[in-house]
Design a protein around this motif. Structure first.
Motif, PDB file in Angstrom:
ATOM      1  N   GLU A 112       8.612 -29.512  34.200  1.00 21.95           N
ATOM      2  CA  GLU A 112       7.174 -29.322  34.410  1.00 21.95           C
ATOM      3  C   GLU A 112       6.807 -27.878  34.753  1.00 21.95           C
ATOM      4  N   ASP A 113       7.814 -27.029  35.012  1.00 27.61           N
ATOM      5  CA  ASP A 113       7.541 -25.626  35.334  1.00 27.61           C
ATOM      6  C   ASP A 113       7.638 -24.691  34.135  1.00 27.61           C
ATOM      7  N   VAL A 114       8.112 -25.184  33.008  1.00 25.75           N
ATOM      8  CA  VAL A 114       8.389 -24.297  31.879  1.00 25.75           C
ATOM      9  C   VAL A 114       7.137 -23.572  31.395  1.00 25.75           C
ATOM     10  N   ASP A 115       6.046 -24.292  31.204  1.00 26.72           N
ATOM     11  CA  ASP A 115       4.827 -23.646  30.700  1.00 26.72           C
ATOM     12  C   ASP A 115       4.331 -22.570  31.658  1.00 26.72           C
ATOM     13  N   LYS A 116       4.395 -22.860  32.946  1.00 30.06           N
ATOM     14  CA  LYS A 116       3.968 -21.869  33.941  1.00 30.06           C
ATOM     15  C   LYS A 116       4.860 -20.633  33.889  1.00 30.06           C
ATOM     16  N   TYR A 117       6.157 -20.854  33.754  1.00 28.58           N
ATOM     17  CA  TYR A 117       7.122 -19.744  33.634  1.00 28.58           C
ATOM     18  C   TYR A 117       6.799 -18.873  32.429  1.00 28.58           C
ATOM     19  N   LEU A 118       6.610 -19.499  31.289  1.00 28.55           N
ATOM     20  CA  LEU A 118       6.328 -18.741  30.066  1.00 28.55           C
ATOM     21  C   LEU A 118       4.988 -18.010  30.167  1.00 28.55           C
ATOM     22  N   ASN A 119       3.993 -18.667  30.728  1.00 27.16           N
ATOM     23  CA  ASN A 119       2.674 -18.043  30.855  1.00 27.16           C
ATOM     24  C   ASN A 119       2.721 -16.826  31.775  1.00 27.16           C
TER      25      ASN A 119
END
Length: 276
Positions: free
Chosen positions: A63-70
């Motif tokens: 669930e953290d991947v999108d935040k990491y990439l952004n």
């Protein structure tokens, strides 16, 4: 030792790292005079794989991947005139989970610039998976499971070979991470055999595939290792074979950016990553 960048960098999205912000890593890299960094956070483990570490903290959460990439993309834009920021993952190769890993890479591959393929997990003779670099106490338990320390080493290098030869799709990382990580606790548990022949064979495969090698300085600062992954002698052998050596601090705190690079002598040529 001067180098253009640090290409193995973790972040606050790592459950076993520090709370330092991603931007603090960027600022540290700039202050050290680096021109480039690659964020290589531990990619989420396959959803059907149970993290064998006691704290279940080997990798970032799905669930953290999108935040990491952004966040990485925002920093990439903000500092584009000062630091070349690449976005990537450190991908775990887990024997038996190749298809899940391929699916992950196919999904996220178009959104990243760089990646590392590493082995942290081994399958023990009883079928259980273990993490080889968690702690000296856990490593002792792993030796008991495998019967001898040399059985652990042999399985590690066999799994590295599987990683190099595996079909993980068009987004498979071309850089092999910390080739000799198995030596992290070698001052306490020393193998009886010499694995230079196995390592030489792996280097030949890496060269044949035109892959790169992580020149990882983190081991210098591990209490029971005090050596880089791989050693300088192995880096020289790799370089003589024509393998590109990509410097990485494997930092899990911003103050460790570029740490240990000065211990790599000038006769070893370090390079920037190629493309995936």
């Amino acid at each position: 030792m001067n180098t253009i960048g640090d290409f193995h960098v973790h972040t606050n999205f790592c459950p076993h790292g520090s709370n330092d912000s991603m931007e603090s890593y960027v600022v540290a890299a700039i202050n050290k005079g680096l021109k480039s960094i690659t964020f290589t956070e531990h990619a989420p483990l396959p959803k059907t794989f149970i993290d064998p570490t006691p704290n279940r903290d080997s990798a970032m959460l799905w669930e953290d991947v999108d935040k990491y990439l952004n966040e990485a993309n925002e920093l990439k834009e903000k500092y584009k005139n000062t630091l070349n920021i690449k976005i990537g993952f450190e991908i775990d190769f887990i024997s038996g989970y190749e298809e899940s890993t391929k699916e992950l890479l196919n999904h996220f591959g178009p959104h990243i610039d760089d990646a590392i393929l590493s082995v942290h997990m081994l399958q023990a003779p009883n079928g259980e998976y273990v993490c080889i670099d968690y702690s000296v106490e856990e490593f002792e338990r792993i030796i008991q499971q495998f019967g001898t320390i040399d059985n652990v080493y042999k399985t590690y290098y066999k799994t590295i070979k599987q990683a190099i030869l595996s079909d993980l799709g068009k987004y498979k990382p071309i850089r092999i991470g910390h080739l000799t990580l198995i030596e992290k606790f070698s001052k306490v548990f020393r193998a009886k055999e010499d694995y230079l022949q196995e390592i030489n064979g792996l280097l030949d495969l890496i060269n044949e595939k035109q892959y790169e090698l992580d020149a990882n300085t983190a081991g210098y600062y591990k209490e029971y290792c005090n050596n880089c992954y791989p050693s300088l002698d192995i880096m020289r052998i790799a370089s003589d074979k024509g393998i590109r050596l990509i410097p990485g601090s494997d930092s899990h705190a911003s103050k460790h950016i570029g740490r240990g690079f000065e211990q790599i002598p000038d006769d070893i040529t370090l390079s920037s990553p190629g493309t995936m």
